[in-house]
Design a protein around this motif. Structure first.
Motif: not given
Length: 188
Positions: A118, A55-59, A45, A61, A21, A41, A43
């Motif tokens: 997270e 999707g464009n955002v990780a559910h 998804l 992480t 990050d 990392w 993710h």
């Protein structure tokens, strides 16, 4: 891996061992002088139930943290991943995350992956430790002992790290051991 959002489409878990990050590029050229810390990392998804795109955002992480693994190179969390199936009986698949520069494999409970957000190493249901660089290879072995739970296997070859012998360090933990949690040490 599992249908974590209940839309009828299997969602995916992906890892990026050579990134993290911060804004530095994690490029390893083999020299200590140019080492860049890479926590890695993972993710979760959520795949769209209509067209199967992520999707464009990780559910959910997970990010390898500072001090997590090798202090120069990081943990390389997410180098390899494995779907372990439902080990704890809650209906959600657990996921094993290889962290080879921490010489461990962490297994995360499916209910936390389903809940999203997270995650940190404190959320792992079990941590399997092995020899140096354990976690380069992570897999579900299937139910070998007949108890209905998949076994976890991790390995590393010293050929990868420059060893001339090509020795393989292979460790197996039973699904029951993983489901019981804590720190697990396998026998070679």
């Amino acid at each position: 891996t599992d249908d974590y959002d209940g839309d009828g489409t299997i969602d995916v878990v992906v890892g990026g061992a050579w990134s993290d990050d911060d804004t530095e590029l994690c490029i390893q050229d083999g020299t200590v002088g140019s080492a860049v810390y890479c926590g890695g990392w993972v993710h979760v998804l959520l795949m769209d139930g209509n067209d199967g795109t992520p999707g464009n955002v990780a559910h959910a992480t997970y990010a390898g943290a500072t001090g997590d693994g090798d202090t120069t190179y990081g943990a390389w969390a997410g180098y390899d991943l494995a779907n372990m199936g439902d080990l704890d009986g809650d209906g959600w698949s657990e996921v094993a995350i290889g962290k080879p520069l921490a010489s461990e494999i962490e297994v995360y409970p499916g209910d936390l992956l389903q809940a999203g957000g997270e995650l940190s190493s404190n959320n792992a249901m079990a941590t399997a430790k092995g020899g140096t660089f354990m976690g380069f290879d992570v897999a579900s072995l299937g139910d070998v002992d007949g108890d209905g739970l998949a076994e976890l296997v991790g390995s590393v070859s010293d050929g990868w790290i420059g060893g001339a012998n090509g020795n393989l360090d292979l460790r197996v933990w039973t699904g029951a051991q993983v489901a019981s949690g804590g720190t697990l040490v396998g026998s070679a």
